[in-house]
Design an enzyme around this catalytic site. Structure first.
Site, short mmCIF file in Angstrom:
data_model
loop_
_atom_site.label_atom_id
_atom_site.label_comp_id
_atom_site.label_asym_id
_atom_site.label_seq_id
_atom_site.Cartn_x
_atom_site.Cartn_y
_atom_site.Cartn_z
N GLU A 157 0.84 -1.20 0.00
CA GLU A 157 0.00 0.00 0.00
C GLU A 157 0.88 1.25 0.00
O GLU A 157 0.63 2.20 -0.75
CB GLU A 157 -0.92 0.01 1.21
CG GLU A 157 -1.82 1.24 1.26
CD GLU A 157 -2.55 1.38 2.58
OE1 GLU A 157 -3.73 1.78 2.57
OE2 GLU A 157 -1.94 1.11 3.64
N TYR A 160 -4.41 9.83 -1.34
CA TYR A 160 -3.04 10.04 -0.89
C TYR A 160 -2.00 10.23 -2.00
O TYR A 160 -1.27 11.22 -2.02
CB TYR A 160 -2.59 8.84 -0.03
CG TYR A 160 -3.38 8.67 1.24
CD1 TYR A 160 -3.04 9.36 2.39
CD2 TYR A 160 -4.46 7.78 1.30
CE1 TYR A 160 -3.75 9.19 3.57
CE2 TYR A 160 -5.18 7.61 2.46
CZ TYR A 160 -4.82 8.31 3.60
OH TYR A 160 -5.54 8.15 4.77
N CYS A 183 -6.66 9.89 6.40
CA CYS A 183 -6.61 9.65 7.85
C CYS A 183 -5.20 9.93 8.38
O CYS A 183 -5.03 10.71 9.31
CB CYS A 183 -7.02 8.21 8.17
SG CYS A 183 -8.73 7.84 7.75
#
Length: 297
Positions: free
Chosen positions: A62, A126, A178
């Site tokens: 990720e 992101y 987050c």
């Protein structure tokens, strides 16, 4: 104090003092506000929990995907990472009314590039913000490249950070960031420290992945800047356990921590963009069994 001990202390604190709250997902949480953990990476030990199995390769994959600037789950699914599927799947079901199974949806994303382009996109999440932040003047800003250059040329700078909370593009994101801000600090002895500010932390499922990914990122950046890994400091804002995770959290509290694993890099690529999952070597990882729980979407 090791990663497991700090993590279990957080669980105890949330269970004992957490405020019972309604939340965006409708599931409900026990929540505390403001928490900190600190991990010393200088001896190779990384905060991969042992009181349950953390699939560290998924967390690292990720992070590598973030660094590509990617925003479509097809790239993740092609390497077996399914942790971002829930959001586009829920959107697809809502828009089409088709009660497609997750596995079938994922298989279709992988097999059909046009379908993936329509239904696998997460918006400017992101990777987009890290590598292609769009300024008001239309110029794109690569925050990661700037960070690496500053680490190499001006390591005493107090401006070494990147973040993803782009107010102008939040509404287009499947999930607003987050883990928002990564700030870096180089000591006079050449050690690289990282402070990660996470506005919202799903303690059971999210935080263990975020710690692992951040540790991998710190190792990569340190190597690229000819620095030694230092301390990873994690600061959580809203730190919570979902109401359907409480039994799993209590189960984890019954487990004794095992020796912490180490992580090292097997080679040095030419740039921050050159890392592959095969470059990460984790040794001494013998965790307890996994603990399963549902993701709140």
């Amino acid at each position: 104090m090791g990663a497991d001990e700090q993590y279990l202390d957080l669980i105890r604190r949330v269970l004992a003092d957490g405020d019972e709250r309604r939340d965006r997902t409708g599931v409900g949480t026990l929540s505390i506000f403001g928490a900190m953990t600190r991990f010393d990476l200088s001896d190779g030990i990384v905060p991969i929990l042992t009181t349950k199995r953390v699939y560290w390769k998924t967390a690292v994959r990720e992070m590598l995907w973030f660094l590509t600037g990617g925003t479509n789950i097809r790239e993740l699914l092609q390497v077996g990472v399914t942790i971002w599927s829930d959001w586009p799947l829920a959107y697809y079901r809502k828009q089409t009314g088709e009660p497609i199974a997750q596995a079938d949806f994922e298989a279709r994303i992988v097999a059909d590039a046009d379908f993936a382009a329509r239904w696998g996109e997460l918006g400017p999440v992101y990777g987009k913000q890290w590598r292609r932040w769009l300024g008001a003047d239309g110029r794109e800003h690569d925050q990661i490249a700037t960070l690496v250059e500053t680490l190499r040329t001006n390591p005493a700078s107090r401006r070494m950070l990147f973040h993803a909370w782009n107010v102008a593009e939040l509404e287009g994101m499947a999930l607003p960031p987050c883990h928002m801000v990564y700030q870096f600090h180089v000591t006079s002895k050449g050690r690289l420290n990282c402070l990660l500010l996470q506005r919202s932390a799903d303690l059971l499922l999210g935080a263990p992945f975020n710690w692992t990914g951040a540790a991998a990122l710190l190792l990569m950046l340190a190597q690229q800047a000819d620095l030694a890994p230092g301390e990873l400091v994690w600061v959580g804002g809203d730190v919570h356990l979902y109401s359907n995770h409480l039994e799993q959290a209590r189960e984890q509290l019954t487990r004794d921590p095992r020796p912490a694993p180490t992580m090292r890099l097997a080679r040095r690529p030419d740039s921050i963009d050159g890392y592959r999952i095969e470059d990460f070597v984790v040794e001494g990882y013998a965790p307890h069994a996994p603990i399963k729980a549902e993701v709140a979407v």
